[in-house]
Design a protein around this motif. Structure first.
Motif, PDB file in Angstrom:
ATOM      1  N   ALA A  43      51.288  27.088 -63.508  1.00 29.32           N
ATOM      2  CA  ALA A  43      52.340  26.077 -63.380  1.00 29.32           C
ATOM      3  C   ALA A  43      53.724  26.712 -63.288  1.00 29.32           C
ATOM      4  N   HIS A  44      53.917  27.850 -63.968  1.00 30.12           N
ATOM      5  CA  HIS A  44      55.220  28.512 -63.972  1.00 30.12           C
ATOM      6  C   HIS A  44      55.513  29.239 -62.655  1.00 30.12           C
ATOM      7  N   ARG A  45      54.513  29.335 -61.775  1.00 34.55           N
ATOM      8  CA  ARG A  45      54.678  30.023 -60.492  1.00 34.55           C
ATOM      9  C   ARG A  45      54.496  29.064 -59.322  1.00 34.55           C
ATOM     10  N   LYS A  46      54.662  27.787 -59.545  1.00 36.93           N
ATOM     11  CA  LYS A  46      54.470  26.789 -58.502  1.00 36.93           C
ATOM     12  C   LYS A  46      55.299  27.134 -57.274  1.00 36.93           C
ATOM     13  N   PRO A  60      52.288  32.144 -53.450  1.00 33.58           N
ATOM     14  CA  PRO A  60      51.122  32.076 -52.564  1.00 33.58           C
ATOM     15  C   PRO A  60      49.846  31.586 -53.247  1.00 33.58           C
ATOM     16  N   ALA A  61      49.599  32.007 -54.469  1.00 27.60           N
ATOM     17  CA  ALA A  61      48.354  31.643 -55.147  1.00 27.60           C
ATOM     18  C   ALA A  61      48.301  30.174 -55.545  1.00 27.60           C
ATOM     19  N   THR A  62      49.400  29.437 -55.387  1.00 29.76           N
ATOM     20  CA  THR A  62      49.435  28.036 -55.807  1.00 29.76           C
ATOM     21  C   THR A  62      49.219  27.071 -54.645  1.00 29.76           C
ATOM     22  N   PHE A  63      48.720  27.596 -53.534  1.00 27.05           N
ATOM     23  CA  PHE A  63      48.372  26.776 -52.372  1.00 27.05           C
ATOM     24  C   PHE A  63      46.881  26.880 -52.076  1.00 27.05           C
ATOM     25  N   ASP A  64      46.325  25.815 -51.524  1.00 23.81           N
ATOM     26  CA  ASP A  64      44.965  25.844 -50.982  1.00 23.81           C
ATOM     27  C   ASP A  64      45.067  26.383 -49.558  1.00 23.81           C
ATOM     28  N   ALA A  65      45.237  27.696 -49.458  1.00 20.46           N
ATOM     29  CA  ALA A  65      45.491  28.313 -48.152  1.00 20.46           C
ATOM     30  C   ALA A  65      44.296  28.172 -47.223  1.00 20.46           C
ATOM     31  N   HIS A  66      43.081  28.297 -47.751  1.00 16.63           N
ATOM     32  CA  HIS A  66      41.896  28.173 -46.906  1.00 16.63           C
ATOM     33  C   HIS A  66      41.738  26.739 -46.395  1.00 16.63           C
ATOM     34  N   GLY A  67      42.106  25.765 -47.213  1.00 16.97           N
ATOM     35  CA  GLY A  67      42.080  24.376 -46.758  1.00 16.97           C
ATOM     36  C   GLY A  67      43.071  24.138 -45.640  1.00 16.97           C
ATOM     37  N   TYR A  68      44.232  24.766 -45.737  1.00 18.54           N
ATOM     38  CA  TYR A  68      45.241  24.652 -44.683  1.00 18.54           C
ATOM     39  C   TYR A  68      44.722  25.238 -43.371  1.00 18.54           C
ATOM     40  N   VAL A  69      44.114  26.421 -43.445  1.00 18.16           N
ATOM     41  CA  VAL A  69      43.573  27.043 -42.234  1.00 18.16           C
ATOM     42  C   VAL A  69      42.488  26.160 -41.630  1.00 18.16           C
ATOM     43  N   ALA A  70      41.636  25.573 -42.483  1.00 17.96           N
ATOM     44  CA  ALA A  70      40.574  24.695 -41.972  1.00 17.96           C
ATOM     45  C   ALA A  70      41.167  23.497 -41.240  1.00 17.96           C
TER      46      ALA A  70
END
Length: 222
Positions: free
Chosen positions: A76-79, A82-92
């Motif tokens: 939560a403190h790093r919102k 990069p690690a706080t995104f569903d990057a693979h979902g975005y690519v899909a």
């Protein structure tokens, strides 16, 4: 109609050989650079020129993890990192946008009032020919961002001076309910390192454009 130069460049994707294909244009850049403002401007101008639904907006921010998932992961403190995104979902989603011309494709967004992602705020229609997607990390060399980049016709880097970005980010965080000290702490401890992580990706972008108003074309890159 007086088109600014970036609108003219974007409209060029819709004209000439192969212009019936769906094109995805990406905008990368650090937090507060003006990516979402430019993306919305381009969508509005292209729809004005070519008709409603011919352009669509796809923000990476819709793939922020929810507060519940950030709490679960201790992030939560790093919102916004990069690690706080569903990057693979975005690519899909980008893959589906590139391949599916027969269905409405619903696109999530991030609601700054709720401070949470929300489903289906945007839509890519079957007749949509230009999709403009934007996000901090589209030029990152880390997995899976190169997979996203391969789906883009071009990737533009939106640049703004650090002082300009800082003022924008402070205003954003104050509007979101943080006091002055809390806003500055978030910019220093979170937005700044995220921005520094983004900057090396400029070399991977097709061109650099200004995010400081007027959206004047700055420089082309090979």
């Amino acid at each position: 109609m007086n088109e600014d130069r970036l609108t003219t460049l974007a409209l060029g994707f819709l004209r000439g050989p192969g212009s019936n294909a769906r094109t995805i244009l990406g905008l990368a850049g650090p937090p507060g650079a003006g990516k979402s403002t430019l993306a919305r401007h381009l969508v509005a101008e292209i729809e004005h020129a070519e008709g409603p639904g011919t352009a669509a907006y796809v923000p990476l921010d819709g793939f922020h993890l929810s507060g519940a998932q950030l709490d679960r992961l201790g992030l939560a403190h790093r919102k916004g990192a990069p690690a706080t995104f569903d990057a693979h979902g975005y690519v899909a989603l980008l893959r589906r946008i590139a391949a599916d011309r027969f269905q409405d494709i619903y696109v999530p967004d991030f609601d700054r009032t709720l401070d949470e992602p929300v489903a289906a705020r945007h839509v890519v229609r079957p007749h949509t020919r230009l999709v403009i997607t934007e996000g901090n990390y589209l030029a990152s060399a880390d997995t899976p961002w190169p997979d996203a980049r391969r789906l883009l016709r071009e990737l533009w880097y939106v640049h703004a001076d650090d002082t300009v970005r800082e003022e924008r980010l402070l205003g954003r965080h104050r509007a979101g309910g943080r006091d002055e000290a809390g806003a500055r702490h978030w910019v220093t401890g979170n937005d700044h390192p995220n921005g520094e992580y983004v900057k090396p990706g400029q070399a991977l972008c097709t061109r650099t454009v200004s995010g400081t108003g007027g959206f004047a074309f700055e420089a082309g890159q090979a």
